[in-house]
Structures are given as structure tokens and as C-alpha cells.
Design a protein around this motif. Structure first.
Motif, mmCIF file in Angstrom:
data_model
loop_
_atom_site.group_PDB
_atom_site.id
_atom_site.type_symbol
_atom_site.label_atom_id
_atom_site.label_comp_id
_atom_site.label_asym_id
_atom_site.label_seq_id
_atom_site.Cartn_x
_atom_site.Cartn_y
_atom_site.Cartn_z
ATOM 1 N N THR A 1 -91.945 -8.069 -24.711
ATOM 2 C CA THR A 1 -91.339 -7.457 -25.902
ATOM 3 C C THR A 1 -92.387 -6.822 -26.815
ATOM 4 O O THR A 1 -93.437 -7.425 -27.080
ATOM 5 C CB THR A 1 -90.599 -8.549 -26.720
ATOM 6 N N LEU A 2 -92.073 -5.627 -27.286
ATOM 7 C CA LEU A 2 -92.892 -5.000 -28.329
ATOM 8 C C LEU A 2 -92.123 -5.117 -29.643
ATOM 9 O O LEU A 2 -90.915 -4.872 -29.687
ATOM 10 C CB LEU A 2 -93.157 -3.527 -27.997
ATOM 11 N N GLN B 1 -90.743 -7.512 -37.557
ATOM 12 C CA GLN B 1 -90.281 -8.535 -36.599
ATOM 13 C C GLN B 1 -91.436 -9.475 -36.259
ATOM 14 O O GLN B 1 -91.262 -10.699 -36.176
ATOM 15 C CB GLN B 1 -89.796 -7.874 -35.302
ATOM 16 N N ALA B 2 -92.616 -8.896 -36.047
ATOM 17 C CA ALA B 2 -93.782 -9.700 -35.657
ATOM 18 C C ALA B 2 -94.128 -10.735 -36.722
ATOM 19 O O ALA B 2 -94.542 -11.860 -36.402
ATOM 20 C CB ALA B 2 -94.979 -8.787 -35.376
ATOM 21 N N SER B 3 -93.943 -10.340 -37.992
ATOM 22 C CA SER B 3 -94.305 -11.285 -39.064
ATOM 23 C C SER B 3 -93.334 -12.476 -39.095
ATOM 24 O O SER B 3 -93.702 -13.567 -39.508
ATOM 25 C CB SER B 3 -94.375 -10.596 -40.424
ATOM 26 N N LYS B 4 -92.104 -12.248 -38.630
ATOM 27 C CA LYS B 4 -91.122 -13.353 -38.640
ATOM 28 C C LYS B 4 -91.440 -14.403 -37.580
ATOM 29 O O LYS B 4 -90.966 -15.526 -37.657
ATOM 30 C CB LYS B 4 -89.710 -12.802 -38.392
ATOM 31 N N ILE B 5 -92.215 -14.020 -36.559
ATOM 32 C CA ILE B 5 -92.505 -14.983 -35.476
ATOM 33 C C ILE B 5 -93.995 -15.371 -35.440
ATOM 34 O O ILE B 5 -94.490 -15.846 -34.416
ATOM 35 C CB ILE B 5 -92.047 -14.429 -34.098
ATOM 36 N N ASN B 6 -94.703 -15.116 -36.543
ATOM 37 C CA ASN B 6 -96.127 -15.489 -36.678
ATOM 38 C C ASN B 6 -97.090 -14.598 -35.910
ATOM 39 O O ASN B 6 -98.274 -14.920 -35.803
ATOM 40 C CB ASN B 6 -96.420 -16.926 -36.199
ATOM 41 N N LEU B 7 -96.598 -13.510 -35.337
ATOM 42 C CA LEU B 7 -97.515 -12.668 -34.560
ATOM 43 C C LEU B 7 -98.422 -11.862 -35.493
ATOM 44 O O LEU B 7 -99.558 -11.548 -35.138
ATOM 45 C CB LEU B 7 -96.704 -11.744 -33.637
#
Ligand SMILES: CCCC/C=C\CC(=O)SCCNC(=O)CCNC(=O)[C@H](O)C(C)(C)COP(=O)(O)OP(=O)(O)OC[C@H]1O[C@@H](n2cnc3c(N)ncnc32)[C@H](O)[C@@H]1OP(=O)(O)O
Length: 285
Positions: free
Chosen positions: A193-194, A199-205
């Protein structure tokens, strides 16, 4: 067009639609990593400079390792890792090398990648990634091994190796498995997944989403400043305890890890997918 190629074309085309229109600067024969040390703060800004997309090859990995050696030698207080491209942090491993290499060149590529990984992940100072554009595959990975990530809106980040046909190298699984909640890591790794920065900040990325590179740098400096009043020996001992598993894995299994990577890249299935991916990339304009 087969479903696979259509899928790859769609992925690449949707990447393109998200891009801003800033022209890529003309490249002069310059260093692959530019180093700029701020005398006041003692922080070094390392800018990847293999235009147009900072695709990772042996030379760029070696330049990153050399830059970290220089930072260690000069007793740096911290590094900000970024890119000279206006829209790409790094597009990951050089697809040309994956497409046209052989077991010897893939071994050399992975060897150089392991060295750069160790230099960044086991550095005696913190690193903060100012992700000023797309960070895909290896590009995402090299931001993940920094201590902090600020990413500019409007780009994409993720480990998409599986879409390129490459089974995920163990160290990538280990790192993503620790950074993301388990379920998100599993989905992300198996589907390639890109994510948008939001979105990335919601999953700690990523840690922070910012409007531009200047703000990303400010955030990175603020993160590095947090270590100014803490004894670095204590920080490093603690960090190494946290990171020991991945560091030991690479140090103690170097050749096996290289062999695993070569095996993953040279498989018929991977080579077929890499070929389709390469062609879709070249034909997208
Ligand atoms: C260290 C751990 C690694 C783990 C193992 C492997 C993982 C990988 O990293 S696999 C590589 C994953 N990367 C990608 O899938 C990125 C593919 N690229 C894109 O999606 C887009 O190119 C991108 C969004 C990055 C940029 O889009 P644009 O700004 O529109 O540029 P172009 O697509 O026109 O690209 C310009 C130029 O660069 C070439 N390119 C792009 N990516 C790569 C790459 N990874 N390696 C080599 N070359 C790349 C692209 O083909 C264009 O070339 P020309 O057509 O010759 O101009």
C-alpha cells in the motif's frame, strides 16, 4: 492488457496525477549526497542528489554511508535526511538494476544497502527525515530507519516491493512490524500500500504532516533539539537496546540476508513482474 499490467499502470498513473508540476532541475555532475552543516546547531543536512528520482543504487548507498561516516567523524549532533528533488524523496531501489542485473550485481546492491542501513540505524546521533516528496519502496524504508519523519502533503509513501514482485526482505518486515500497529503492518507489507501523508500519520508511518520542505526542516530541527539537554551516551545505549534485534540480524546474518535478497529478485515470478513494472514505468508518458 493483462490485469497485472493494468494494475501496475494504474498505480503508476495515479502516482503521476498526484505530482506537482515543479520542473526537475538540470543535473550537473555533482555529489550524490550533498552535506550542509549548520555551524550554530551542529546538525548536518544530507540531501540525496541522484536526480531525477533518487533511485537507490550502489553508488547512492555508498555516498550515504560515506556521508554518515563524515558526520560521525565530525561528532555531529544530528542529521536531517532529505532530497534535492522538488517532488521526490526517493523512488526506491533502481528498477534498472533490478531489471538488468545478475546475481553478482544484486549481491553488491544489497551489500551496499546493508552498510547504509547500519550507518543510519546505528548512528551515534539522531536522524530526522524531511520527506519532501514521494518516498516509495527503499525510499520509504530509509525514512523509516530515521528517528523521526515529517512529510510534505500531496505525495505518497509506502513499501510497495510486493507490487514490484519482490518478497519483502526480512529487515524491512522487522522495522515496519515495529513501527506500525500489527494489522496495518501486515496489510501494508502484503499489499504494497502507498499512503498519503495524512493516512501515513494515522498509522505511525510518519510523525508530522507539513505544507512544504521548509516546514519539514523546522520540524526536524525541533525534534533534534529535544536531545540537546539529554546525555547522548544514555540516549544511544537506550536506542541500541531498542534496535538491537535488527542490527544484530544484519551483522550476524549478512551473507544469508544478501542470498535471500538475490533469491527473491532472481525468481522467475519476480523477474516477470519487474519486467512489466519497468515497461509500465517507461511507457507511462
Ligand atoms: C533498501 C530496501 C529496498 C527493498 C527492496 C526493493 C524495493 C524497491 O525499492 S522497488 C522500487 C519501488 N519504487 C517504485 O515503485 C517507484 C516507481 N516510480 C514511480 O512511481 C514514479 O516514477 C515516481 C512517482 C517516483 C515519480 O513520478 P514522475 O515524477 O512522474 O517521474 P517519472 O515516473 O517520469 O520518472 C522519471 C524517470 O525516473 C525513472 N524512475 C522512476 N522510478 C524509478 C526507480 N525506482 N528506479 C529507476 N528509475 C526510476 C522513470 O522511469 C523515468 O525515467 P525516464 O522515462 O527515462 O525519464
Amino acid at each position: 492488457m493483462s490485469r497485472n499490467i493494468l494494475f501496475l499502470s494504474k498505480t503508476i498513473n495515479s502516482n503521476v496525477r498526484r505530482l506537482c508540476t515543479t520542473p526537475t532541475p538540470v543535473q550537473k555532475a555533482e555529489k550524490l549526497v550533498l552535506i550542509d552543516v549548520n555551524d550554530k546547531t551542529g546538525y548536518g543536512t544530507l540531501s540525496m542528489n541522484r536526480l531525477p528520482v533518487n533511485s537507490l543504487n550502489v553508488e547512492l548507498f555508498n555516498a550515504l554511508s560515506d556521508a554518515y561516516d563524515e558526520m560521525e567523524k565530525n561528532k555531529s549532533r544530528g542529521v536531517i535526511l532529505t532530497s534535492t528533488s522538488p517532488k521526490i524523496f526517493s523512488a526506491g531501489l533502481d528498477i534498472n538494476d533490478l531489471y538488468s542485473g545478475d546475481s553478482k550485481s544484486w549481491s553488491e546492491l544489497w551489500d551496499a544497502s546493508q552498510e547504509a542501513f547500519l550507518k543510519i540505524y546505528d548512528a551515534s546521533f539522531p536522524s530526522a527525515a524531511a520527506i519532501n516528496g514521494h518516498a516509495i519502496g527503499g525510499g520509504c524504508f530509509f525514512s523509516m530507519i530515521c528517528d523521526y519523519r515529517a512529510m510534505v502533503k500531496g505525495y505518497q509513501i509506502g513499501l510497495n516491493e510486493i507490487q514490484v514482485g519482490i518478497a519483502l526482505p526480512k529487515v524491512l518486515v522487522m522495522i515496519m512490524g515495529k513501527l506500525l500497529p500489527r494489522r496495518h503492518a501486515e496489510i501494508s507489507l502484503t499489499q504494497g500500500t502507498l499512503y498519503s501523508p495524512e493516512q501515513a500519520s494515522k498509522i505511525n508511518l510518519v510523525d508530522d504532516v507539513v505544507v512544504d520542505k521548509a516546514e519539514a526542516i523546522i520540524k526536524c530541527e525541533a525534534f533534534l533539539n529535544k536531545f540537546r539537554k539529554i546525555p547522548m551516551d544514555a540516549v544511544n545505549t537506550t536506542k541500541r537496546t531498542i534496535r538491537r534485534e535488527e542490527i544484530d540480524y544484519i551483522r550476524n546474518n549478512k551473507q544469508k540476508d544478501i542470498d535471500d535478497f538475490v533469491k527473491a529478485v532472481e525468481s522467475v515470478e519476480a523477474q516477470n513482474t519487474i519486467k512489466m513494472y519497468y515497461q509500465a514505468l517507461k511507457n507511462k508518458k
